[in-house]
Design a protein around this motif. Structure first.
Motif, PDB file in Angstrom:
ATOM      1  N   GLU A  71       3.606  -2.544 -13.416  1.00  0.00           N
ATOM      2  CA  GLU A  71       3.224  -1.237 -13.945  1.00  0.00           C
ATOM      3  C   GLU A  71       2.670  -0.375 -12.818  1.00  0.00           C
ATOM      4  O   GLU A  71       2.034  -0.884 -11.895  1.00  0.00           O
ATOM      5  N   HIS A  72       2.890   0.919 -12.919  1.00  0.00           N
ATOM      6  CA  HIS A  72       2.286   1.841 -11.954  1.00  0.00           C
ATOM      7  C   HIS A  72       0.784   1.851 -12.176  1.00  0.00           C
ATOM      8  O   HIS A  72       0.311   1.883 -13.306  1.00  0.00           O
ATOM      9  N   ASP A  75      -0.886   6.234  -7.385  1.00  0.00           N
ATOM     10  CA  ASP A  75      -0.469   6.312  -5.982  1.00  0.00           C
ATOM     11  C   ASP A  75       0.625   5.279  -5.693  1.00  0.00           C
ATOM     12  O   ASP A  75       1.609   5.218  -6.391  1.00  0.00           O
ATOM     13  N   ASP A  76       0.416   4.453  -4.674  1.00  0.00           N
ATOM     14  CA  ASP A  76       1.401   3.428  -4.304  1.00  0.00           C
ATOM     15  C   ASP A  76       1.025   2.052  -4.839  1.00  0.00           C
ATOM     16  O   ASP A  76       1.563   1.043  -4.403  1.00  0.00           O
ATOM     17  N   ARG A  77       0.102   1.991  -5.770  1.00  0.00           N
ATOM     18  CA  ARG A  77      -0.375   0.708  -6.283  1.00  0.00           C
ATOM     19  C   ARG A  77       0.399   0.304  -7.536  1.00  0.00           C
ATOM     20  O   ARG A  77       0.882   1.140  -8.282  1.00  0.00           O
ATOM     21  N   ARG A  78       0.503  -1.016  -7.747  1.00  0.00           N
ATOM     22  CA  ARG A  78       1.148  -1.567  -8.941  1.00  0.00           C
ATOM     23  C   ARG A  78       0.242  -2.628  -9.540  1.00  0.00           C
ATOM     24  O   ARG A  78      -0.468  -3.331  -8.835  1.00  0.00           O
ATOM     25  N   ARG A  79       0.286  -2.745 -10.845  1.00  0.00           N
ATOM     26  CA  ARG A  79      -0.428  -3.803 -11.563  1.00  0.00           C
ATOM     27  C   ARG A  79       0.625  -4.847 -11.937  1.00  0.00           C
ATOM     28  O   ARG A  79       1.643  -4.517 -12.542  1.00  0.00           O
TER      29      ARG A  79
END
Length: 90
Positions: A71-72, A75-79
């Motif tokens: 999941e978004h 920014d450029d991070r994902r969960r």
């Protein structure tokens, strides 16, 4: 792997572990489709990456060892969530 945008899926049989990438976005449900539509893409000894898995509700029962959800998270991070077993299917 690139998304198989214009087809249901793409198989990678020459990989070290056979894999498939399914994009079910263009389908509203599998109920109106051929019952064997996904047979070439999922199964024992194959890793399947499925975009829009909720379209295939119930189709993967008994075939899922783990479900990984990306999941978004801004920014450029994902969960990343990993669930194991039959209850892993969304």
């Amino acid at each position: 792997m690139t998304s198989p945008t214009f087809t249901i899926g793409r198989r990678y049989d020459d990989a070290r572990i056979p894999a498939s990438h399914l994009d079910l976005h263009r389908l509203s449900a599998l109920a109106d489709e051929d019952p064997g539509l996904l047979d070439d893409y999922v199964g024992q000894g194959r890793v399947a990456f499925v975009e829009w898995p909720e379209v295939a509700e119930g189709a993967f029962s008994g075939q899922v060892a783990a479900c990984v959800t990306l999941e978004h998270a801004g920014d450029d991070r994902r969960r990343i969530t990993v669930r194991q077993g039959a209850s892993a299917v969304p």
